[in-house]
Design an enzyme around this catalytic site. Structure first.
Site, PDB file in Angstrom:
ATOM      1  N   ASP A   8      45.676  -2.419  98.306  1.00 44.94           N
ATOM      2  CA  ASP A   8      46.766  -1.598  98.835  1.00 44.94           C
ATOM      3  C   ASP A   8      46.423  -0.152  98.543  1.00 44.94           C
ATOM      4  O   ASP A   8      46.368   0.253  97.382  1.00 44.94           O
ATOM      5  CB  ASP A   8      48.086  -1.993  98.161  1.00 44.94           C
ATOM      6  CG  ASP A   8      49.290  -1.384  98.843  1.00 44.94           C
ATOM      7  OD1 ASP A   8      49.233  -0.192  99.221  1.00 44.94           O
ATOM      8  OD2 ASP A   8      50.300  -2.095  98.987  1.00 44.94           O
ATOM      9  N   VAL A  12      50.484   1.117  93.394  1.00 44.74           N
ATOM     10  CA  VAL A  12      51.797   0.598  92.995  1.00 44.74           C
ATOM     11  C   VAL A  12      52.883   1.479  93.608  1.00 44.74           C
ATOM     12  O   VAL A  12      52.947   2.672  93.356  1.00 44.74           O
ATOM     13  CB  VAL A  12      51.948   0.560  91.457  1.00 44.74           C
ATOM     14  CG1 VAL A  12      53.345   0.108  91.067  1.00 44.74           C
ATOM     15  CG2 VAL A  12      50.898  -0.351  90.848  1.00 44.74           C
ATOM     16  N   HIS A  13      53.724   0.853  94.420  1.00 47.16           N
ATOM     17  CA  HIS A  13      54.851   1.511  95.079  1.00 47.16           C
ATOM     18  C   HIS A  13      55.951   0.465  95.199  1.00 47.16           C
ATOM     19  O   HIS A  13      55.794  -0.655  94.703  1.00 47.16           O
ATOM     20  CB  HIS A  13      54.435   2.081  96.444  1.00 47.16           C
ATOM     21  CG  HIS A  13      53.793   1.066  97.330  1.00 47.16           C
ATOM     22  ND1 HIS A  13      54.502   0.312  98.232  1.00 47.16           N
ATOM     23  CD2 HIS A  13      52.504   0.652  97.418  1.00 47.16           C
ATOM     24  CE1 HIS A  13      53.679  -0.512  98.857  1.00 47.16           C
ATOM     25  NE2 HIS A  13      52.449  -0.333  98.375  1.00 47.16           N
ATOM     26  N   GLY A  14      57.036   0.770  95.844  1.00 42.26           N
ATOM     27  CA  GLY A  14      58.183  -0.130  95.895  1.00 42.26           C
ATOM     28  C   GLY A  14      57.872  -1.551  96.327  1.00 42.26           C
ATOM     29  O   GLY A  14      58.329  -2.515  95.730  1.00 42.26           O
ATOM     30  N   ALA A  17      55.880  -3.236  93.602  1.00 42.62           N
ATOM     31  CA  ALA A  17      56.696  -3.370  92.402  1.00 42.62           C
ATOM     32  C   ALA A  17      57.814  -4.394  92.559  1.00 42.62           C
ATOM     33  O   ALA A  17      58.094  -5.138  91.622  1.00 42.62           O
ATOM     34  CB  ALA A  17      57.280  -2.010  92.021  1.00 42.62           C
TER      35      ALA A  17
END
Length: 164
Positions: A8, A12-14, A17
């Site tokens: 990705d 780390v993003h919404g 997460a």
């Protein structure tokens, strides 16, 4: 144990997460990325996005390989995130416990010619070559944005690239 390695380019993003972490229930998210390991602002934003109860480790590729091969961490359940399929391949070359690679929102930051496998997942010819190498190693490859959305297996990705 590695529950999943996800590619990705937003790391780390919404979506990572919340959706993926909820589905996988890891002890730790391990971001294997050379640039992020040196960037305090990027690290801080990823730490803010991670869910409570899950630790976050951000290391360069070599240090990540060391962690994944360490006896010290054998009892931990890892969700590994790399920025590129090439990085996923580099990690898989030295970590035998990688069995599954999810190609997520890869390609969003690239300037080269991109081919859509799924609406939000784009790959280059070079990305496909690394996916092919992973598949040939016996690693399950699939494209999927979130656990609840459409999943395309390697054969589907192969079909897309054979129509070019």
């Amino acid at each position: 144990m590695i529950s999943l390695l996800r590619v990705d380019d937003r790391l780390v993003h919404g979506m990572v997460a919340v959706s993926w972490t909820s589905a996988l229930k890891p002890d730790c998210i391990l971001v294997a990325n050379d640039a992020a390991s040196k960037d305090a602002f990027m690290s801080m934003t990823m730490k803010m996005a991670k869910p409570a109860g899950v630790s976050l480790i951000i290391k360069n590729i070599e240090e990540s390989i060391g962690i994944l091969n360490s006896e010290k961490y054998k009892s931990k359940k890892f969700f590994v995130v790399t920025e590129s399929i090439e990085d996923a391949y580099k990690v898989s070359e030295q970590v035998d416990s990688i069995k599954t690679v999810n190609i997520g929102t890869a390609g969003l930051k690239k300037k080269e010619k991109l081919i859509s496998t799924l609406p939000q997942i784009k790959m280059t010819i070079e990305d496909f070559e690394y996916a092919r190498k992973l598949h040939e190693k016996g690693i399950e490859i699939f494209a999927q944005v979130t656990p609840s959305l459409e999943r395309m297996n390697y054969e589907g990705i192969l079909k897309v690239f054979h129509t070019i």
